[in-house]
Design an enzyme around this catalytic site. Structure first.
Site, PDB file in Angstrom:
ATOM      1  N   CYS A  44      22.500  44.717  11.625  1.00 25.08           N
ATOM      2  CA  CYS A  44      23.048  43.907  12.711  1.00 25.08           C
ATOM      3  C   CYS A  44      24.406  44.430  13.175  1.00 25.08           C
ATOM      4  CB  CYS A  44      23.202  42.453  12.265  1.00 25.08           C
ATOM      5  SG  CYS A  44      21.630  41.611  11.991  1.00 25.08           S
ATOM      6  N   GLU A 106      30.340  40.735   1.667  1.00 26.81           N
ATOM      7  CA  GLU A 106      28.978  40.194   1.814  1.00 26.81           C
ATOM      8  C   GLU A 106      27.987  41.117   1.115  1.00 26.81           C
ATOM      9  OE1 GLU A 106      26.304  41.215   3.783  1.00 26.81           O
ATOM     10  OE2 GLU A 106      27.128  42.846   4.970  1.00 26.81           O
TER      11      GLU A 106
END
Length: 412
Positions: A44, A106
């Protein structure tokens, strides 16, 4: 590469690769002149080409990337970055451990990089150097996540999405949410939003079976993608994250849904790249449409406390890069020695064949051996002798000193 740090989503989606495209893309990238090894990472937030070779250039990689996506040559050149040698590994470790992510620490990106590495391995597009670099990056990232708090309690995209939804609606008690997709991101969204007091949660996917399996984990409803148009009007929140290269939620769908809802607003969040919700829908009244880039402000407020961890991680990454650099230098020197040995063996075998023929013809053995030794010596020293003479003529003291160091006897 190109990432969230150098380009907005409208550009990143133009250069993204779907999972289905990657095998063919690796084959095409491998065929670019001077590319000896390659891997492609497309998420992404980034699309990155990892290349190894003797003359790999930014120009060739950029041209191929634009050509593959049917773009004008150099159309997005100003958004691309190039990192070479140790800087490339430094960046890759940062990516794997989450230090280069929109959300520091993350964990999802580590799995995405491993998938890219495995796919390149299956496509046989990796060479020894690139394969070793990825393995070194995984080991270095593991050390960063183990020895620093960078990965502890990360502010995830679903968490930021929930915060944003509450800014629009306030408490979500009694609200309903429609999730489009069935991957890890949608699963994380389901976890966060289920705990927020929603009245209803529905999961829609191209595969109704995958939607049902995920929905069962959250006591939610499920349906196939063909039911999307009918379901949108019944939900206050719409979150989409699929691998579709085209929008699955059209402007017309949302326009009709808003008409059915009689101006009750819809919060829509597109977490996909390329985007799953038609960007033109942003023109509609009573639609609050956001993309993954819009979450950046919420995330930044929660990142400040991670800066100390980030500095600690950078020190560890530098140490890991130094270790790989030592391996790379040793690997390259081994290749040089291998080439020298191969050349010497070729010269030796050719002259031996001639010497055997001369002995078989009855030539004097001592004469044949002397001639063999003399010719072998001349052939092995011919190239180095020419280069040393050239170095002397050009006053290349560095090369001459290196020659003395490597070829002179230690006692001299």
């Amino acid at each position: 590469g190109i990432s969230h740090q150098t380009a907005p989503i409208a550009i990143r989606e133009r250069l993204a690769f779907s999972a289905e495209q990657l095998p063919e893309a690796l084959l095409g990238l491998s065929a670019v002149p001077s590319v000896e090894g390659c891997a492609i990472l497309s998420t992404c937030n980034r699309t990155e080409l990892y290349l190894s070779g003797s003359k790999t250039t930014m120009h060739a990689a950029s041209d191929w990337l634009h050509e593959w996506h049917k773009l004008n040559p150099g159309q997005y050149q100003e958004h691309l970055y190039q990192l070479d040698q140790s800087a490339c590994l430094f960046h890759l470790i940062k990516v794997v451990c989450g230090a280069d992510s929109m959300i520091i620490g993350e964990p999802q990106v580590a799995g995405q990089v491993k998938s890219a590495w495995h796919l390149a391995s299956e496509a046989e597009s990796l060479d020894t150097r690139l394969d070793r670099m990825f393995q070194h990056a995984f080991a270095g990232a593991k050390r960063v996540r183990t020895e620093t708090p960078i990965g502890r309690d990360p502010v995830t995209l679903p968490f930021a999405a929930l915060r944003l939804a509450r800014q629009i609606f306030g408490p979500l008690d009694g609200r309903s949410a429609l999730l489009v997709g069935a991957g890890e991101m949608i699963s994380d969204c389901a976890t966060h939003f289920t705990d927020s007091g929603l009245k209803q949660l529905t999961i829609v996917n191209r595969s109704p079976e995958r939607a049902r399996v995920l929905a069962d984990q959250f006591h939610a409803s499920s349906a196939g993608l063909d039911s999307l148009k009918q379901l949108i009007p019944d939900h206050d929140l719409l979150i989409a994250c699929t691998s579709s290269p085209e929008p699955v939620v059209t402007r017309r769908m949302l326009e009709q849904a808003l008409q059915s809802r009689r101006r009750q607003p819809i919060f829509a969040l597109d977490l996909a790249v390329p985007r799953n919700i038609d960007p033109q829908a942003n023109e509609l009244k009573d639609l609050f449409l956001y993309t993954i880039d819009d979450l950046h402000g919420i995330i930044e407020k929660n990142q400040e406390k991670r800066q100390a961890s980030l500095r600690q991680a950078m020190n560890l990454i530098e140490a890991e890069v130094d270790g790989f650099e030592r391996w790379l230098h040793l690997h390259e020197s081994n290749n040089t020695l291998k080439l020298l040995r191969q050349r010497a063996q070729i010269e030796r075998d050719g002259l031996l064949e001639q010497a055997r023929a001369q002995l078989a013809a009855g030539r004097d053995p001592d004469d044949v051996l002397k001639r063999f030794g003399h010719r072998l010596l001349n052939r092995l020293l011919h190239g180095p002798s020419i280069r040393l003479r050239q170095a002397a003529e050009q006053s290349d003291e560095e090369l001459l000193a290196a020659a003395r160091f490597y070829f002179q006897d230690e006692d001299q």
